[in-house]
Design a protein around this motif. Structure first.
Motif, PDB file in Angstrom:
ATOM      1  N   MET A   1       0.832  -1.198   0.000  1.00  0.00           N
ATOM      2  CA  MET A   1       0.000   0.000   0.000  1.00  0.00           C
ATOM      3  C   MET A   1       0.866   1.247   0.000  1.00  0.00           C
ATOM      4  O   MET A   1       0.526   2.256  -0.594  1.00  0.00           O
ATOM      5  N   SER A   2       2.001   1.193   0.675  1.00  0.00           N
ATOM      6  CA  SER A   2       2.820   2.392   0.756  1.00  0.00           C
ATOM      7  C   SER A   2       3.665   2.581  -0.493  1.00  0.00           C
ATOM      8  O   SER A   2       3.995   3.693  -0.859  1.00  0.00           O
TER       9      SER A   2
ATOM     10  N   GLU B   1       2.900   1.939  -3.524  1.00  0.00           N
ATOM     11  CA  GLU B   1       2.135   2.368  -4.684  1.00  0.00           C
ATOM     12  C   GLU B   1       2.312   3.866  -4.882  1.00  0.00           C
ATOM     13  O   GLU B   1       2.423   4.631  -3.947  1.00  0.00           O
TER      14      GLU B   1
ATOM     15  N   VAL C   1       1.284   7.699  -5.647  1.00  0.00           N
ATOM     16  CA  VAL C   1       0.160   8.488  -5.151  1.00  0.00           C
ATOM     17  C   VAL C   1      -0.918   8.528  -6.214  1.00  0.00           C
ATOM     18  O   VAL C   1      -0.664   8.744  -7.379  1.00  0.00           O
ATOM     19  N   GLY C   2      -2.141   8.345  -5.789  1.00  0.00           N
ATOM     20  CA  GLY C   2      -3.266   8.354  -6.726  1.00  0.00           C
ATOM     21  C   GLY C   2      -3.509   9.734  -7.300  1.00  0.00           C
ATOM     22  O   GLY C   2      -3.052  10.734  -6.788  1.00  0.00           O
TER      23      GLY C   2
ATOM     24  N   LEU D   1      -6.803  10.729  -8.273  1.00  0.00           N
ATOM     25  CA  LEU D   1      -8.188  10.413  -8.505  1.00  0.00           C
ATOM     26  C   LEU D   1      -9.093  11.621  -8.548  1.00  0.00           C
ATOM     27  O   LEU D   1     -10.133  11.590  -9.181  1.00  0.00           O
ATOM     28  N   PHE D   2      -8.725  12.684  -7.811  1.00  0.00           N
ATOM     29  CA  PHE D   2      -9.703  13.720  -7.567  1.00  0.00           C
ATOM     30  C   PHE D   2      -9.409  15.009  -8.301  1.00  0.00           C
ATOM     31  O   PHE D   2     -10.225  15.911  -8.297  1.00  0.00           O
ATOM     32  N   SER D   3      -8.226  15.131  -8.855  1.00  0.00           N
ATOM     33  CA  SER D   3      -7.928  16.391  -9.515  1.00  0.00           C
ATOM     34  C   SER D   3      -6.914  16.144 -10.604  1.00  0.00           C
ATOM     35  O   SER D   3      -5.949  15.405 -10.420  1.00  0.00           O
TER      36      SER D   3
ATOM     37  N   ALA E   1       1.155  18.822 -10.276  1.00  0.00           N
ATOM     38  CA  ALA E   1       1.669  18.565  -8.935  1.00  0.00           C
ATOM     39  C   ALA E   1       2.085  19.877  -8.292  1.00  0.00           C
ATOM     40  O   ALA E   1       2.491  20.815  -8.967  1.00  0.00           O
ATOM     41  N   ALA E   2       1.920  19.936  -6.983  1.00  0.00           N
ATOM     42  CA  ALA E   2       2.250  21.164  -6.264  1.00  0.00           C
ATOM     43  C   ALA E   2       3.740  21.449  -6.417  1.00  0.00           C
ATOM     44  O   ALA E   2       4.573  20.550  -6.335  1.00  0.00           O
ATOM     45  N   PRO E   3       4.092  22.698  -6.626  1.00  0.00           N
ATOM     46  CA  PRO E   3       5.507  23.049  -6.749  1.00  0.00           C
ATOM     47  C   PRO E   3       6.207  22.830  -5.426  1.00  0.00           C
ATOM     48  O   PRO E   3       5.646  23.012  -4.368  1.00  0.00           O
TER      49      PRO E   3
ATOM     50  N   ALA F   1       6.240  25.494  -2.583  1.00  0.00           N
ATOM     51  CA  ALA F   1       4.937  25.957  -2.102  1.00  0.00           C
ATOM     52  C   ALA F   1       5.070  26.674  -0.780  1.00  0.00           C
ATOM     53  O   ALA F   1       4.476  27.722  -0.556  1.00  0.00           O
TER      54      ALA F   1
END
Lengths: 308, 210
Positions: free
Chosen positions: B19-20, B22, B24-25, B27-29, B33-35, B38
């Protein structure tokens, strides 16, 4: 006597509060407990502090959850929320405990925010009406400019503390779990959000930054889509789900609490050779890194849009 | 064969590992990717003017008092649990006895302010705490009938201003009642009736008991 359901005089409120200077206040909230509010609050604050930002975390929980996350639960200086209650009672500036981590100060929560707070706030509300919900912000204002990031961790199912925090915050982040039952917690915090922003207009600048999936299996895409539907059903189509999520890693979750360390700190121990720390800590640390980057980047972007 | 207690099986560790590991999904947006800088953006002051000193809060600010350190009760580390909501269901009417003068002033305030009985009691208790419980008790005592320079005279807790035969009621929850009980103990009074009678006599508008 003012009615708790009556909107305060907006002109009086706006004349006093420098809202433009308060876009660095983040709140983690959900009507449901056990969804990671305190864990994510503490780790996001830790990340900000490690990045060199002067950071303040305010623990609004009667359980004093942040004490567990940051490892000072049994410290002799842990006042159990007495300092916060005293400040709220007298309307005096908050006095954070400094240096809990480098660049990280804490306003402690704890048992004082239970019954004693309840009686005090009950009477304050009877005296002042909805204006009472600005009390926390008023106590925070004198020190707010000393910090670059301020994070509020709030309890579930406590409208008074939630409204106090919502009245101070610019950004609301709602952690949810994917184990079912997210709707009730979302609905509860959504109601409080609506009251503070729309009904009473105590804090018209409050914004939902997004919803974070917490403690979930990474490959459970069907469940994630289901949670997304629940979120949109309760909070509306425009509710933002963070791209990053916090994965399920039970052994690490237990170990961070046992040792009073943040996830990144535990990961560093592993890197330094501590093999009592499971290897799965690295994945969880990456999750937190990714989420906090996304969270702060999104807030920065929205802040710039609002200023434009 | 059952594995020892708290000992993870290989399968459990593999499950967490997979699970770890894998990615990052997404799915929602579909956003970028965030700079990585930030957080650097938050180091810049938001406005040229820092937040000014707090304006006057409805309660007049006073110099900060020393924070009373409340020792955190010993608790085992537990998973984050939802707060119990049962306390709200424990509210029950509780009677206490006051003088006719206090009762009249209580009812008058109730009519004028639209506060409930419970709210008036809590306001009175809060005012007493702010004044100081010891001072409240002292102010409630009438001059003793017997005074002596030689013999110590025990304080009379039956002759306090505010006490009387008229029953009033309020409706605290169990938790709220516990807070008041603590204050009663702090005041050195034998029961909550005497405590509530004296705090109300000193809080309610109108002429106090003589």
């Amino acid at each position: 006597m003012a009615s708790p359901f009556e909107a305060p005089d907006p002109s009086q409120q706006q004349a006093q509060i420098p809202w433009a200077a308060l876009s660095h206040i983040f709140m983690f909230g959900n009507g449901k407990g056990g969804v990671g509010k305190s864990s994510v609050s503490a780790n996001a604050a830790g990340k900000a502090a490690r990045s060199g930002l002067r950071t303040l975390i305010i623990d609004c929980n009667a359980q004093g959850n942040i004490a567990r996350e940051l490892g000072y639960k049994r410290a002799e200086w842990n006042d159990g929320g007495a300092g916060l209650l005293e400040a709220l009672r007298n309307g005096t500036p908050l006095q954070p405990r400094q240096g809990v981590r480098e660049n990280l100060d804490v306003v402690m929560g704890g048992p004082a925010l239970g019954d004693e707070f309840g009686i005090f706030f009950h009477t304050l509300l009877a005296k002042e009406g909805p204006h009472a919900y600005l009390r926390l912000l008023m106590c925070l204002l004198p020190i707010a400019h000393e910090y670059q990031i301020i994070i509020l961790d709030t309890p579930p199912e406590n409208p008074s503390l939630q409204r106090l925090a919502l009245s101070a915050a610019r950004w609301l982040i709602i952690p949810v779990k994917s184990d079912g039952g997210a709707e009730d917690g979302l609905a509860q915090i959504g109601l409080e959000f609506s009251y503070v922003k729309f009904v009473s207009q105590i804090n018209p600048h409050l914004a939902l930054l997004g919803v974070l999936l917490f403690d979930t299996g990474r490959t459970y895409t069907g469940i994630h889509a289901d949670v997304r539907r629940q979120v949109q059903k309760v909070l509306g189509e425009e509710a933002h789900m963070f791209k990053h999520l916090i994965g399920h890693t039970e052994s690490v979750a237990r170990l961070v609490r046992k040792r009073g360390l943040l996830v990144q700190e535990l990961a560093e121990l592993r890197t330094e050779g501590d093999r009592t720390v499971p290897g799965t800590v690295e994945g969880l640390a990456a999750d937190y890194e990714g989420f906090t980057e996304e969270m702060f980047a999104r807030a920065l972007e929205l802040r710039k849009e609002a200023a434009a | 064969m059952t594995p020892p207690k708290n000992k993870k099986t290989r399968a459990d560790e593999d499950d967490e590992q997979s699970m770890s590991d894998e990615g990052v999904g997404n799915l929602f947006s579909g956003g970028a990717a965030a700079p990585s800088n930030a957080l650097a953006g938050w180091a810049t002051p938001q406005t040229t003017t820092p937040a000014p000193a707090a304006p006057a809060a409805p309660a007049a600010p006073v110099a900060p008092r020393p924070v009373a350190v409340v020792p955190a009760p010993a608790r085992e580390a537990v998973e984050e649990q939802p707060l119990a909501v049962e306390d709200a269901d424990t509210a029950k009417p509780v009677g206490f006895y006051v003088s006719a003068n206090v009762a009249n002033r209580f009812r008058k305030l109730r009519k004028q302010s639209d506060l409930t009985h419970t709210q008036i009691v809590f306001l009175a208790v809060e005012a007493a705490v702010e004044k100081g419980i010891a001072q409240v008790v002292e102010d409630a005592r009438r001059a003793p009938k017997f005074q002596s320079k030689l013999f110590a005279v025990a304080p009379d807790n039956t002759d306090l201003r505010g006490l009387g035969p008229v029953q009033l009621q309020y409706k605290p929850t169990r938790a709220q009642r516990a807070v008041i009980d603590r204050l009663v103990t702090e005041a050195g009074l034998p029961d909550h009736t005497k405590f509530l009678a004296i705090v109300l006599d000193q809080y309610l508008p109108g002429r106090r008991d003589s």
